[in-house]
Design a protein around this motif. Structure first.
Motif, short mmCIF file in Angstrom:
data_model
loop_
_atom_site.label_atom_id
_atom_site.label_comp_id
_atom_site.label_asym_id
_atom_site.label_seq_id
_atom_site.Cartn_x
_atom_site.Cartn_y
_atom_site.Cartn_z
N HIS A 119 0.80 -1.23 0.00
CA HIS A 119 0.00 0.00 0.00
C HIS A 119 0.83 1.28 0.00
O HIS A 119 0.29 2.37 -0.18
CB HIS A 119 -0.93 0.01 1.22
N GLY A 120 2.13 1.16 0.24
CA GLY A 120 2.98 2.34 0.25
C GLY A 120 3.17 2.91 1.64
O GLY A 120 2.45 2.57 2.58
N THR A 121 4.15 3.78 1.77
CA THR A 121 4.43 4.47 3.04
C THR A 121 4.13 5.95 2.86
O THR A 121 4.25 6.47 1.73
CB THR A 121 5.91 4.25 3.45
N PRO A 122 3.72 6.67 3.90
CA PRO A 122 3.37 8.08 3.73
C PRO A 122 4.56 8.92 3.29
O PRO A 122 5.67 8.73 3.79
CB PRO A 122 2.91 8.50 5.14
N VAL A 123 4.33 9.83 2.36
CA VAL A 123 5.35 10.77 1.93
C VAL A 123 4.86 12.19 2.23
O VAL A 123 3.66 12.47 2.20
CB VAL A 123 5.69 10.61 0.43
N PHE A 124 5.81 13.08 2.50
CA PHE A 124 5.49 14.43 2.96
C PHE A 124 6.27 15.47 2.17
O PHE A 124 7.32 15.17 1.58
CB PHE A 124 5.82 14.57 4.45
N ASP A 125 5.78 16.72 2.22
CA ASP A 125 6.53 17.81 1.60
C ASP A 125 7.44 18.47 2.64
O ASP A 125 7.58 17.97 3.76
CB ASP A 125 5.57 18.84 0.97
N ASP A 126 8.05 19.59 2.27
CA ASP A 126 8.98 20.28 3.17
C ASP A 126 8.33 20.74 4.46
O ASP A 126 9.00 20.91 5.48
CB ASP A 126 9.58 21.52 2.47
N HIS A 127 7.02 20.96 4.43
CA HIS A 127 6.29 21.47 5.59
C HIS A 127 5.56 20.36 6.35
O HIS A 127 4.66 20.63 7.14
CB HIS A 127 5.31 22.56 5.17
N ASN A 128 5.94 19.13 6.09
CA ASN A 128 5.40 17.96 6.78
C ASN A 128 3.92 17.71 6.47
O ASN A 128 3.19 17.12 7.27
CB ASN A 128 5.59 18.09 8.30
N ASN A 129 3.47 18.16 5.30
CA ASN A 129 2.11 17.88 4.86
C ASN A 129 2.10 16.54 4.13
O ASN A 129 2.90 16.32 3.22
CB ASN A 129 1.61 18.98 3.91
N LYS A 130 1.18 15.66 4.53
CA LYS A 130 1.12 14.34 3.88
C LYS A 130 0.61 14.48 2.45
O LYS A 130 -0.41 15.12 2.20
CB LYS A 130 0.23 13.39 4.67
N LEU A 131 1.33 13.86 1.52
CA LEU A 131 1.00 13.95 0.10
C LEU A 131 0.32 12.69 -0.42
O LEU A 131 -0.30 12.70 -1.47
CB LEU A 131 2.27 14.21 -0.72
N GLY A 132 0.48 11.58 0.30
CA GLY A 132 -0.08 10.32 -0.15
C GLY A 132 0.81 9.17 0.28
O GLY A 132 1.67 9.32 1.15
N TYR A 133 0.60 8.00 -0.36
CA TYR A 133 1.36 6.80 -0.02
C TYR A 133 2.14 6.33 -1.24
O TYR A 133 1.57 6.23 -2.34
CB TYR A 133 0.42 5.69 0.47
N SER A 134 3.41 6.01 -1.03
CA SER A 134 4.27 5.61 -2.14
C SER A 134 4.89 4.23 -1.91
O SER A 134 5.56 4.01 -0.89
CB SER A 134 5.39 6.63 -2.35
N LYS A 135 4.69 3.31 -2.86
CA LYS A 135 5.33 2.00 -2.80
C LYS A 135 6.82 2.11 -3.12
O LYS A 135 7.63 1.37 -2.60
CB LYS A 135 4.65 1.04 -3.78
#
Length: 335
Positions: free
Chosen positions: A215-231
């Motif tokens: 299902h992927g792991t959470p990825v974030f931007d520079d400001h720690n905003n969750k962008l989604g899940y990436s395998k």
């Protein structure tokens, strides 16, 4: 006198003109030395002796400071960082949950000294190989699950299946290698546990973190905003953890067999058989005390991956949120 001088030298959080960013470690994580300093603190076995009350106090202080809520006026900078270090050692960075005691990275040295000592000392009989490899992989499974990346949950059935496959693969690997080295020099037989552990890590870690791969792991931007899940990020993080774990085991599981084989050839162990276990544990303890934090520091805990390496579906999802998507995204690789 000493306490008075230390009080005078103390820097209070209230007096700082700029807030401390405790969402990042105290030491520069862009350098290996900075990461090593960080992990020497978080993997310190003495952290296991900290009471639940003290850990809760540390969590409260860190949470209040993060939320810009009032904290005690007499809180010093060192006390704030000490609280953050205790928080990092006991609470999961993504979920905030308190981790199981022996699943924490601060338990790695004492637990691995005991288990690795057993694998190296009792490597000749099949029942002993099965028991110690089973115990080692059971412990590793707990550590891998406790320090998993992200907030993806696994069902009990999925956990049990992963555990059986991981431990079965590890025990099978050890028994197969033992059968191959029966006619080889004793030192080769003593090195079988390391080969089995290295191979088992390639099975155990992906199996216990299979949900991240699915299902992927959470990825974030520079400001720690969750962008989604990436395998893709999950695959990268798990690969880095496998390498770190192998190098973590390498010094002790190679040095101890070589030294013990040397002592056996010289007849030292024949004259003083009681030395076998203390000498093995002493070598392992020394090696693991340094190898654990130094291996953890190989890769950054807050790993990064270029935006254009993400899955096409995730890139499309992110493009809907941003006029200019970030060039790099971040994720917790796990430990």
């Amino acid at each position: 006198m000493c306490s008075e001088e230390s009080d005078k030298a103390a820097v209070y959080v209230r007096d700082l003109k700029k807030r401390i960013n405790i969402d990042e470690p105290r030491y520069d994580q862009e350098t290996y030395v900075g990461r090593a300093k960080h992990f020497f603190l978080t993997t310190n076995p003495l952290n296991l002796l900290v009471s639940s009350r003290r850990l809760e106090e540390a969590r409260c202080l860190v949470t209040k400071y993060r939320c810009n809520e009032p904290i005690p006026d007499d809180t010093t900078v060192n006390e704030l960082w000490r609280a953050k270090m205790l928080y990092d050692s006991a609470f999961h960075p993504d979920t905030g949950e308190k981790m199981v005691l022996i699943g924490r990275m601060s338990a790695q040295v004492p637990m691995n000294v005991m288990i690795t000592g057993g694998m190296i000392t009792f490597y000749k009989s099949t029942p002993a190989v099965v028991f110690w490899q089973w115990l080692n992989q059971s412990f590793n499974a707990l550590v891998n699950y406790t320090n998993r990346s992200g907030d993806v949950q696994q069902t009990n059935k999925q956990l049990f299946t992963s555990y059986v496959c991981a431990t079965g693969g590890a025990v099978g690997t050890a028994l197969y290698l033992n059968s191959l080295v029966k006619t080889m020099p004793p030192v080769i037989g003593r090195l079988v546990p390391f080969a089995a552990v290295a191979a088992a890590n390639c099975i155990n870690i992906p199996m216990m973190r299979a949900q991240e791969l699915r299902h992927g792991t959470p990825v974030f931007d520079d400001h720690n905003n969750k962008l989604g899940y990436s395998k893709v990020a999950a695959q990268s993080g798990i690969g880095q953890v496998i390498l770190s774990r192998v190098f973590m085991a390498l010094p002790g599981m190679v040095a101890a067999p070589v030294v013990m084989d040397y002592l056996e050839k010289r007849g030292t162990l024949c004259r003083y058989p009681w030395m076998t276990v203390p000498a093995t544990l002493g070598i392992l303890g020394f090696c693991l005390t340094f190898a654990t934090p130094l291996a953890c520091a190989f890769f950054k805990q807050k790993a990064s991956i270029p935006y254009n390496h993400l899955e096409p579906q995730l890139r499309e999802q992110i493009q809907k949120q941003y006029d200019e998507p970030p060039t790099v995204v971040y994720f917790n690789k796990g430990l």
